[in-house]
Motif scaffolding. Structure first.
Motif, PDB file in Angstrom:
ATOM      1  N   THR A  90      -3.521  -1.414   7.218  1.00 20.28           N
ATOM      2  CA  THR A  90      -3.415   0.053   7.230  1.00 20.28           C
ATOM      3  C   THR A  90      -2.806   0.562   5.929  1.00 20.28           C
ATOM      4  OG1 THR A  90      -3.194   0.066   9.626  1.00 20.28           O
ATOM      5  CG2 THR A  90      -2.407   2.021   8.457  1.00 20.28           C
ATOM      6  N   VAL A  91      -1.729  -0.065   5.496  1.00 17.90           N
ATOM      7  CA  VAL A  91      -1.063   0.360   4.264  1.00 17.90           C
ATOM      8  C   VAL A  91      -1.997   0.168   3.070  1.00 17.90           C
ATOM      9  CG1 VAL A  91       0.825  -0.193   2.673  1.00 17.90           C
ATOM     10  CG2 VAL A  91       1.272   0.032   5.110  1.00 17.90           C
ATOM     11  N   ASN A  92      -2.698  -0.966   3.047  1.00 14.27           N
ATOM     12  CA  ASN A  92      -3.637  -1.197   1.932  1.00 14.27           C
ATOM     13  C   ASN A  92      -4.713  -0.115   1.889  1.00 14.27           C
ATOM     14  OD1 ASN A  92      -2.404  -3.449   0.898  1.00 14.27           O
ATOM     15  ND2 ASN A  92      -3.635  -4.891   2.080  1.00 14.27           N
ATOM     16  N   ARG A  93      -5.253   0.258   3.050  1.00 12.57           N
ATOM     17  CA  ARG A  93      -6.267   1.317   3.099  1.00 12.57           C
ATOM     18  C   ARG A  93      -5.696   2.650   2.618  1.00 12.57           C
ATOM     19  NH1 ARG A  93      -7.380   0.505   8.721  1.00 12.57           N
ATOM     20  NH2 ARG A  93      -7.876  -1.678   8.745  1.00 12.57           N
ATOM     21  N   LEU A  94      -4.490   2.965   3.086  1.00 12.03           N
ATOM     22  CA  LEU A  94      -3.878   4.246   2.690  1.00 12.03           C
ATOM     23  C   LEU A  94      -3.579   4.278   1.198  1.00 12.03           C
ATOM     24  CD1 LEU A  94      -1.466   4.848   5.709  1.00 12.03           C
ATOM     25  CD2 LEU A  94      -3.622   6.034   5.196  1.00 12.03           C
ATOM     26  N   ILE A  95      -3.081   3.173   0.657  1.00 14.68           N
ATOM     27  CA  ILE A  95      -2.813   3.133  -0.791  1.00 14.68           C
ATOM     28  C   ILE A  95      -4.121   3.283  -1.559  1.00 14.68           C
ATOM     29  CG2 ILE A  95      -2.082   1.615  -2.678  1.00 14.68           C
ATOM     30  CD1 ILE A  95       0.122   0.562  -0.827  1.00 14.68           C
ATOM     31  N   TYR A  96      -5.184   2.601  -1.106  1.00 16.74           N
ATOM     32  CA  TYR A  96      -6.488   2.708  -1.767  1.00 16.74           C
ATOM     33  C   TYR A  96      -6.988   4.156  -1.746  1.00 16.74           C
ATOM     34  CZ  TYR A  96     -11.461   2.044  -2.613  1.00 16.74           C
ATOM     35  OH  TYR A  96     -12.744   2.133  -3.093  1.00 16.74           O
ATOM     36  N   LEU A 103      -3.569  10.172  -6.283  1.00 14.94           N
ATOM     37  CA  LEU A 103      -2.162  10.273  -5.883  1.00 14.94           C
ATOM     38  C   LEU A 103      -1.573   8.858  -5.686  1.00 14.94           C
ATOM     39  CD1 LEU A 103      -2.644  12.972  -3.132  1.00 14.94           C
ATOM     40  CD2 LEU A 103      -1.613  13.339  -5.373  1.00 14.94           C
ATOM     41  N   PRO A 104      -1.314   8.141  -6.750  1.00 16.18           N
ATOM     42  CA  PRO A 104      -0.758   6.797  -6.568  1.00 16.18           C
ATOM     43  C   PRO A 104       0.641   6.883  -5.944  1.00 16.18           C
ATOM     44  CG  PRO A 104      -0.695   7.411  -8.883  1.00 16.18           C
ATOM     45  CD  PRO A 104      -1.414   8.523  -8.149  1.00 16.18           C
ATOM     46  N   PRO A 105       1.005   5.895  -5.126  1.00 18.37           N
ATOM     47  CA  PRO A 105       2.323   5.933  -4.496  1.00 18.37           C
ATOM     48  C   PRO A 105       3.428   5.736  -5.526  1.00 18.37           C
ATOM     49  CG  PRO A 105       1.248   3.852  -4.016  1.00 18.37           C
ATOM     50  CD  PRO A 105       0.258   4.708  -4.749  1.00 18.37           C
ATOM     51  N   GLU A 106       4.532   6.382  -5.282  1.00 20.40           N
ATOM     52  CA  GLU A 106       5.700   6.205  -6.138  1.00 20.40           C
ATOM     53  C   GLU A 106       6.313   4.825  -5.836  1.00 20.40           C
ATOM     54  OE1 GLU A 106       6.779   8.414  -8.447  1.00 20.40           O
ATOM     55  OE2 GLU A 106       5.045   9.630  -7.937  1.00 20.40           O
ATOM     56  N   PRO A 107       6.950   4.196  -6.782  1.00 20.44           N
ATOM     57  CA  PRO A 107       7.543   2.874  -6.541  1.00 20.44           C
ATOM     58  C   PRO A 107       8.535   2.862  -5.373  1.00 20.44           C
ATOM     59  CG  PRO A 107       7.522   3.337  -8.891  1.00 20.44           C
ATOM     60  CD  PRO A 107       7.067   4.601  -8.176  1.00 20.44           C
ATOM     61  N   GLU A 108       9.263   3.959  -5.207  1.00 17.77           N
ATOM     62  CA  GLU A 108      10.247   3.992  -4.104  1.00 17.77           C
ATOM     63  C   GLU A 108       9.584   4.188  -2.743  1.00 17.77           C
ATOM     64  OE1 GLU A 108       9.998   8.054  -5.912  1.00 17.77           O
ATOM     65  OE2 GLU A 108      10.554   6.141  -6.734  1.00 17.77           O
ATOM     66  N   ASP A 109       8.275   4.532  -2.745  1.00 14.45           N
ATOM     67  CA  ASP A 109       7.550   4.675  -1.480  1.00 14.45           C
ATOM     68  C   ASP A 109       7.273   3.315  -0.827  1.00 14.45           C
ATOM     69  OD1 ASP A 109       7.467   7.399  -1.782  1.00 14.45           O
ATOM     70  OD2 ASP A 109       5.425   7.448  -2.601  1.00 14.45           O
ATOM     71  N   VAL A 110       7.244   2.271  -1.650  1.00 15.87           N
ATOM     72  CA  VAL A 110       6.899   0.946  -1.149  1.00 15.87           C
ATOM     73  C   VAL A 110       8.167   0.093  -1.101  1.00 15.87           C
ATOM     74  CG1 VAL A 110       5.442  -1.090  -1.502  1.00 15.87           C
ATOM     75  CG2 VAL A 110       4.612   1.186  -2.177  1.00 15.87           C
TER      76      VAL A 110
END
Length: 122
Positions: A90-96, A103-110
């Motif tokens: 799920t996380v991989n799909r959402l990041i993709y 809208l790339p995720p911020e480092p603190e999001d992960v």
């Protein structure tokens, strides 16, 4: 004195009084003592398998309980692994999708553990 010894003494006394002699009485008493000791030894030998069986029964119950608990833990671990895999996909799909939308995720999001897993696969 137990009943066997008393009976032996009475028999020996009867033998002595009946003319069998002192030596016959002594031999009868000794024989009775040997018989009593043998009977006690037989009783101990016969109870030993029962004690072993009881100890084995306790051990078997413990093994059965641990097998059941182990099975339950394996089931929980399998469900946890499946859930973790689902979250990971799920996380991989959402990041993709986020990256495709610009809208790339911020480092603190992960989380750090997730980043490490993504880097190493372990």
């Amino acid at each position: 004195m137990n009943l066997t010894e008393i009976a032996t003494v009475v028999t020996a006394a009867g033998t002595v009084l009946g003319g069998g002699g002192f030596f016959v009485a002594r031999a009868t008493v000794r024989a009775a003592r040997v018989t009593t000791a043998a009977q006690e030894a037989i009783a101990r030998i016969q109870t030993e398998p029962q004690a072993e069986a009881q100890r084995f029964s306790v051990l078997q119950a413990t093994v059965n309980r641990l097998d059941e608990e182990n099975g339950q833990l394996r089931g929980r671990q399998a469900r946890f692994d499946a859930l973790l895999g689902g979250f990971s996909r799920t996380v991989n799909r959402l990041i993709y999708r986020m990256e495709r939308a610009g809208l790339p995720p911020e480092p603190e999001d992960v989380d750090e553990l997730v980043r490490e897993y993504m880097r190493t696969g372990a």
